[in-house]
Write an enzyme that holds these catalytic residues in place. Structure first.
Site, PDB file in Angstrom:
ATOM      1  CB  VAL A   1     129.823  20.420 120.652  1.00  6.10           C
ATOM      2  CG1 VAL A   1     128.667  20.404 121.694  1.00  6.10           C
ATOM      3  CG2 VAL A   1     131.386  20.987 121.747  1.00  6.10           C
ATOM      4  CD  GLU A   2     125.648  21.552 117.183  1.00  6.01           C
ATOM      5  OE1 GLU A   2     125.019  20.550 116.839  1.00  6.01           O
ATOM      6  OE2 GLU A   2     125.492  22.463 117.357  1.00  6.01           O
ATOM      7  CB  SER A   3     128.276  15.863 114.211  1.00  4.08           C
ATOM      8  OG  SER A   3     129.346  16.447 113.708  1.00  4.08           O
TER       9      SER A   3
ATOM     10  CB  THR B   1     125.622  15.831 118.541  1.00  5.49           C
ATOM     11  OG1 THR B   1     124.776  16.548 117.612  1.00  5.49           O
ATOM     12  CG2 THR B   1     125.738  14.535 118.315  1.00  5.49           C
TER      13      THR B   1
ATOM     14  CE1 TYR C   1     125.885  22.798 120.849  1.00  2.00           C
ATOM     15  CE2 TYR C   1     126.211  25.239 121.098  1.00  2.00           C
ATOM     16  CZ  TYR C   1     126.332  24.094 120.157  1.00  2.00           C
ATOM     17  OH  TYR C   1     126.343  24.248 118.642  1.00  2.00           O
TER      18      TYR C   1
END
Length: 544
Positions: free
Chosen positions: A137-139, A24, A243
């Protein structure tokens, strides 16, 4: 009322090789805007507790807790365990974050209610503390984040992997957004990946993003070619190659923000929320009143609940600020179970269907059937039904799924014209996007969806086109009857079981157009068998 202070979770579940998440980047799709979430969080912070309630903690949990430190960031740094790697990809990501200090500050503010719990869970499991930063990182720590890959929540679980790790998803509830449950699932999944990839956390993180199968395939390829099998030596998808360096870059900046001319707002090293067993379903507006807190704040701590109430089949708990938990538990214990939800009585009228009634009360057909123990779809005239309804007006529940979606659909786009497309048989995001000359992801985002989501027949999609002319040529909706030879008038006689949605789907027209062409119709009235309607249909869009 059982009052649970412990933040202990279940053990690891069996690993299934399904991709858990998608990367994300800073522009992650979400149904609630940054401004809305930040505004709600700002209001929450004004009353944020400074000390955790510990009187009710379980003895073993209290004994295992680390000694309190002045600042959660300091505690986080002291438990770093990932290898310190020097690589140009990490440097590039570090430079980006260093040039955007405002972004990191916004993310840190969103993380404030959740980070203590995640750090504590990572410590309890012996997981490197840097992994507590993975939701950045994800959201970007957006509790309602929803990506183009159908991943949801701060840990960005896709539907299948979420279910395999016990994260239930239904009309009422999406466990992928439940910070408490999803953290347990994410850390369990990461631990399993770590074990299966020979104890390499870098590879486990890569597998969390792209799937264990993808990483193992890359490892086998390098072994055949006699190459190293560390993360930076593997040929992985471009998304995954960025990532892991992104997480390492964030950890690097958190470790020494002054080296990048940054200053992080202090986060107290104390629990923000605690878990309270509620024993059954409750209206969230009522729960907020009992706890003496704003409803938005309750949603931010419990973003897994889609509707105005908790799920009837559980989970039967709420996360509430530690300084409000005693009050909430006490008032809840004295409230009779039959006063926790409002119910409406509905007497079935002639010609009514489950769809009619569900639309009227803004609930799902499945909920209507389960609430009344209906096995089939048959209703008889005079039958009495019980309908669960919200205690407040829909707009009161601003962060419910329905209200977040409505704001997304109605948000104007500068330089674009709003068009409505009614889904017909055979439609998909790709074809619709191509027809209106817009991007597939863009189209999905405008409608609070993902490109791989199912498009139900009759669903109305919002499309923002750059051309006003394109927006006015949609077949029967905008073309005057008689001005186009492919538009023909059809006289239709209503049959038993018909509804406006069913007729609109059959002839590939919009419900709004049906009502415009037949002025005697209104949303409050039902169709009667034998009633005659006029339709203007595009003959080129009718199936044989």
């Amino acid at each position: 009322m059982k009052y649970i202070m412990s933040l202990r979770l279940l053990g690891a579940l069996p690993l299934l090789w399904i991709v858990a998440c998608t990367t994300t980047p800073p522009n992650t799709s979400t149904v609630a805007s940054d401004a809305e979430i930040n505004e709600a969080i700002a209001q929450v912070q004004a009353d944020a507790p400074q000390q955790a309630v510990v009187d009710h903690a379980e003895p073993d949990a209290q004994a295992e807790s680390p000694p309190p430190q002045a600042d959660l960031w300091a505690r986080l740094r002291s438990n770093y365990a990932l290898p310190e790697v020097v690589h140009k990809r990490i440097d590039q990501e570090t430079d980006w974050y260093a040039r955007h200090p405002g972004y990191l500050n916004r993310v840190a503010e969103r993380a404030r209610p959740y980070l203590y719990y995640i750090v504590s869970e990572a410590e309890r499991r012996g997981i490197p503390a840097e992994i507590a930063l993975l939701p950045v990182v994800e959201s970007a720590f957006k509790p309602f984040a929803y990506s183009h890959g159908r991943a949801a929540g701060i840990w960005q679980f896709i539907p299948g992997t979420g279910r395999m790790y016990g994260l239930e998803q239904n009309w009422w509830y999406d466990g992928r957004r439940n910070v408490y449950a999803a953290t347990d699932a994410a850390l369990s999944y990461l631990q399993q990946l770590h074990r299966d990839l020979d104890g390499d956390w870098m590879l486990a993180l890569a597998a969390y993003n792209s799937g264990g199968g993808t990483v193992r395939k890359a490892i086998r390829r390098n072994k055949r070619q006699g190459k190293p099998t560390d993360f930076f030596s593997l040929r992985l998808p471009a998304e995954t190659r960025g990532y892991v360096p992104r997480l390492l870059a964030i950890a690097r900046i958190i470790k020494d923000p002054a080296a990048y001319s940054l200053e992080l707002e202090s986060i107290p090293d104390t629990a923000y929320f605690t878990k309270v067993d509620i024993g059954g379903q409750i209206d969230l507006a009522l729960a907020a009143e009992l706890a003496g807190m704003e409803l938005d704040e309750l949603y931010l701590l419990n973003p897994g609940y889609n509707r105005w109430a908790t799920a009837p089949k559980g989970p039967h708990y709420l996360l509430v600020p530690v300084d409000k938990a005693d009050t909430f538990a006490s008032k809840l214990a004295s409230l009779p179970m039959d006063q926790r939800m409002r119910w409406a009585h509905h007497k079935v009228k002639s010609g009514e269907t489950l769809s009619h009634i569900a639309d009227k009360y803004r609930i799902s057909i499945a909920l209507l059937k389960s609430s009344n123990k209906l096995r089939g779809s048959f209703l008889r005239k005079g039958q009495n039904l019980m309908i669960p309804i919200a205690a407040k007006s829909p707009r009161t529940y601003r962060l419910s799924e329905e209200q977040r979606t409505q704001r997304t659909l109605n948000a104007p786009k500068s330089g674009r014209h709003k068009t409505i497309h009614s889904v017909v048989a055979g439609d998909n995001f790709w074809d619709i996007a191509k027809r209106y000359k817009v991007g597939v992801r863009q189209l999905a985002k405008w409608n609070a969806m993902a490109p791989r989501d199912t498009l139900p027949l009759g669903k109305e999609l919002v499309i923002w086109t750059r051309s006003a002319q394109l927006a006015t040529h949609q077949g029967p909706r905008a073309t005057p009857p008689g001005s186009n030879p492919v538009i023909q008038r059809v006289n239709y006689t209503v049959r038993r079981g018909d509804s406006l949605a069913r007729i609109a789907t059959r002839f590939r027209v919009r419900i709004a157009d049906l009502m415009r062409w037949n002025t005697m119709l209104s949303k409050g009235k039902y169709l009667q068998p034998g009633q005659r309607l006029k339709l203007f249909v595009d003959v080129t869009r009718q199936s044989s």
